[in-house]
Design an enzyme around this catalytic site. Structure first.
Site, PDB file in Angstrom:
ATOM      1  N   GLU A  51     -53.913 136.181 106.286  1.00  0.00           N
ATOM      2  CA  GLU A  51     -52.938 137.234 106.398  1.00  0.00           C
ATOM      3  C   GLU A  51     -51.369 136.666 107.070  1.00  0.00           C
ATOM      4  OE1 GLU A  51     -54.400 140.719 108.110  1.00  0.00           O
ATOM      5  OE2 GLU A  51     -56.222 140.943 106.639  1.00  0.00           O
ATOM      6  N   GLU A 108     -63.303 141.338 100.475  1.00  0.00           N
ATOM      7  CA  GLU A 108     -63.032 142.593 101.288  1.00  0.00           C
ATOM      8  C   GLU A 108     -63.027 143.653 100.278  1.00  0.00           C
ATOM      9  OE1 GLU A 108     -60.425 142.055 104.336  1.00  0.00           O
ATOM     10  OE2 GLU A 108     -60.931 139.906 104.585  1.00  0.00           O
TER      11      GLU A 108
HETATM   12  O1  9MR Z   1     -63.395 146.180 108.995  1.00  0.00           O
HETATM   13  C1  9MR Z   1     -62.880 145.489 110.277  1.00  0.00           C
HETATM   14  C2  9MR Z   1     -62.916 146.674 111.190  1.00  0.00           C
HETATM   15  O2  9MR Z   1     -64.106 146.923 111.597  1.00  0.00           O
HETATM   16  C3  9MR Z   1     -62.016 146.191 112.250  1.00  0.00           C
HETATM   17  O3  9MR Z   1     -61.884 147.023 113.316  1.00  0.00           O
HETATM   18  C4  9MR Z   1     -60.673 145.828 111.707  1.00  0.00           C
HETATM   19  C5  9MR Z   1     -59.762 145.322 113.061  1.00  0.00           C
HETATM   20  O4  9MR Z   1     -59.310 144.102 113.023  1.00  0.00           O
HETATM   21  O5  9MR Z   1     -60.887 144.366 111.082  1.00  0.00           O
HETATM   22  C6  9MR Z   1     -61.509 145.018 109.787  1.00  0.00           C
HETATM   23  O6  9MR Z   1     -61.671 143.979 108.830  1.00  0.00           O
HETATM   24  C7  9MR Z   1     -60.283 143.537 108.387  1.00  0.00           C
HETATM   25  C8  9MR Z   1     -60.375 141.973 108.008  1.00  0.00           C
HETATM   26  O7  9MR Z   1     -60.996 141.299 109.030  1.00  0.00           O
HETATM   27  C9  9MR Z   1     -59.109 141.374 107.586  1.00  0.00           C
HETATM   28  N1  9MR Z   1     -58.584 141.993 106.477  1.00  0.00           N
HETATM   29  C10 9MR Z   1     -58.743 143.719 106.796  1.00  0.00           C
HETATM   30  C11 9MR Z   1     -59.988 143.864 107.112  1.00  0.00           C
HETATM   31  C12 9MR Z   1     -59.583 145.671 107.230  1.00  0.00           C
HETATM   32  O8  9MR Z   1     -58.646 145.987 108.348  1.00  0.00           O
END
Ligand code: 9MR
Length: 380
Positions: free
Chosen positions: A162, A267
Site C-alpha cells: 500500500e 485478500e
Molecule cells: O485483517 C486484518 C485485521 O485483522 C487487522 O486488524 C488490520 C489492521 O491492520 O489488517 C487487516 O488486514 C489488512 C491487510 O493486512 C492489508 N490490507 C488490508 C487488510 C484489511 O484491513
C-alpha cells in the site's frame, strides 16, 4: 510461474494424461484447490487462534480447500518486531510449521507497510524522526532478520504494502517522508539479498481504480528499469457489493500483466454492508460508530441479497478464469464469515457475509457452481 505452481500444473497435467480424459470434467472434484488446479493456487489468510488449534473446523476447511496460506496479522511489524531488539517468533514460526506440515504454498505478509509498523522504528530516543540513513539501516535489519529466518521456507513475500494513493501519487507514509520513494526499491533489494529464491511482491488495494492502477504500473516499471527483482503484484480483492465493476478489475489485470510479472488476487472478500462515508477505501485507520442503519443483516441475509452476492462472486471468478494464465494465485482474506475483519471495520461489531464459507463452517450454496465452472473451463 512460481516453483509451487509449476509443480501443481505438472501433477495436474499428468493426472489428465493418465486418466486420458482431457475434456471430461471430473464430477468428484469439489474443493477450491482441486477445481482450480492447473489454473491458479487458491488460498486463505489464517489467524493466530486458528493456527493455535482454537478453531479446528476452520482449519479443516483450510486443509481441505486451499493450497496456499498467508498469516493475517502475526508477521506484521508491530507483532513480530515490536521493539528494536525484540523479535517475537512463536506465532510466525507456528504459522510456517503448519503450512509446511500441510504442504502448502506460503506467503509472508508484510514487510514494509505504513500501518501496523512498530512506532519505535521511525523515531530516536527523544521522539524525533530518525535520519534517512538510520531508517534505511533499521528497515534492512527488519527485513533481513525476518526473511533470513524463513529462508527457503516462505515461497513469496508481500515486500511493500500500500505505497500508492488512490490518485496514483505516493502515499505520504513515514517510510516515504524519511527515506523518499527509494524506500521501495531498497526494501526489495534487502529482501532479495536475504532469500534470493523467494518471490517478491508489491501488494495494494483499490487497484481497479484507473489512477491507482497507473501509479502501481509506473512504480513496478520503474523497479524493473532499475533491475530490481519484483516477481508479482498483489491486487487486493476487498470488494464491495456494487464496486468495483468486474470489468474495471479486468482492465487492471490486463494492464498490469503487460509488465510481465505474476498477478495475484489477494485478500478477497465482499462486504454487503452499507458504507458509512463518501470515501470508499480499504484504509484501515477508519473507524465509525455502530448503529442499526449500518448493520441491517444482523438477523440474517435475505435470499435476494444472498443471490446477488453469489452472482457477483461467480462473475469475478469467471473473469479470473478467463485470465488464469496471468494469475498465479487467488487468496481469500479469512476462512469464514464469522472471523472476517469486515465485521469490525470500519464499524465494530457488525454482521457481514463476505466469504464463501458461513459462520457454521459450511460452504455456501452456489459455491459448487463456481467450482464446476472451474472444472469445466477447458471445455468451454
Ligand atoms: O485483517 C486484518 C485485521 O485483522 C487487522 O486488524 C488490520 C489492521 O491492520 O489488517 C487487516 O488486514 C489488512 C491487510 O493486512 C492489508 N490490507 C488490508 C487488510 C484489511 O484491513
Amino acid at each position: 510461474m512460481n516453483r509451487y505452481k509449476k509443480q501443481i500444473v505438472t501433477v495436474f497435467a499428468l493426472g489428465l494424461l493418465l486418466s486420458g480424459c482431457n475434456n471430461t470434467p471430473n464430477q468428484d472434484i469439489s474443493t477450491f484447490k482441486d477445481a482450480f488446479a492447473g489454473k491458479f493456487l487458491v488460498g486463505a489468510a489464517i489467524n493466530v487462534g486458528q493456527i493455535a488449534g482454537q478453531e479446528p473446523k476452520a482449519i479443516e476447511i483450510v486443509k481441505k480447500q486451499f493450497n496456499s496460506v498467508v498469516a493475517e496479522n502475526c508477521m506484521k511489524m508491530e507483532n513480530i518486531h515490536p521493539e528494536e531488539e525484540v523479535f517475537i517468533w512463536e506465532e510466525a514460526d507456528a504459522f510456517v510449521d503448519f503450512a509446511e506440515k500441510n504442504n502448502m504454498h506460503i506467503v509472508g505478509h508484510t514487510l514494509v507497510w505504513h500501518s501496523q509498523a512498530a512506532p519505535w522504528i521511525f523515531v530516536d530516543d527523544s521522539g524525533e524522526d530518525v535520519s534517512r540513513e538510520e531508517l534505511i539501516e533499521r528497515m534492512k535489519n527488519h527485513i533481513q532478520t525476518i526473511v533470513g529466518r524463513y529462508k527457503g521456507r516462505i515461497d513469496g513475500w508481500d515486500v511493500v504494502n500500500e505505497a500508492i494513493e488512490n490518485d496514483g501519487s505516493w502515499r505520504e507514509s513515514k517510510w516515504y517522508q524519511i527515506i523518499g520513494p527509494e524506500y521501495v526499491e531498497l526494501a526489495f533489494q534487502f529482501a532479495q539479498e536475504a532469500d534470493p529464491e523467494a518471490e517478491l511482491y508489491y501488494n495494494d488495494f483499490g487497484v481497479s481504480g484507473r489512477s491507482k492502477c497507473d501509479g502501481i504500473y509506473h512504480l513496478v516499471k520503474n523497479l524493473q528499469e532499475k533491475n530490481v527483482k519484483v516477481d508479482g503484484i498483489g491486487l487486493q480483492g476487498h470488494l464491495n457489493f456494487d464496486i468495483p465493476k468486474i470489468s474495471e478489475m479486468e482492465t487492471s489485470i490486463e494492464k498490469l500483466s503487460s509488465l510481465g510479472v505474476d498477478l495475484m488476487v489477494t485478500e478477497v472478500d465482499m462486504t454487503i454492508l452499507p458504507w458509512p462515508s463518501d470515501e470508499v477505501t480499504a484504509e484501515v485507520s477508519l473507524n465509525y460508530e455502530l448503529s442499526k442503519e449500518f448493520n441491517p443483516y444482523s438477523g440474517g441475509l435475505p435470499d435476494s441479497v444472498y443471490q446477488q452476492v453469489m452472482d457477483r462472486y461467480t462473475g469475478f471468478f469467471e473473469m479470473f478464469l478467463k485470465h488464469h494464465e496471468k494469475i498465479s494465485r487467488v487468496t481469500f482474506w479469512g476462512v469464514h464469515d464469522g472471523n472476517s475483519w469486515r465485521n469490525d471495520w470500519p464499524i465494530e461489531g457488525r454482521t457481514d457475509f463476505p466469504l464463501l464459507f458461513d459462520r457454521n463452517y459450511r460452504m455456501k450454496e452456489g459455491v459448487e457452481d463456481i467450482l464446476e465452472m472451474a472444472e469445466n473451463w477447458e471445455t468451454k
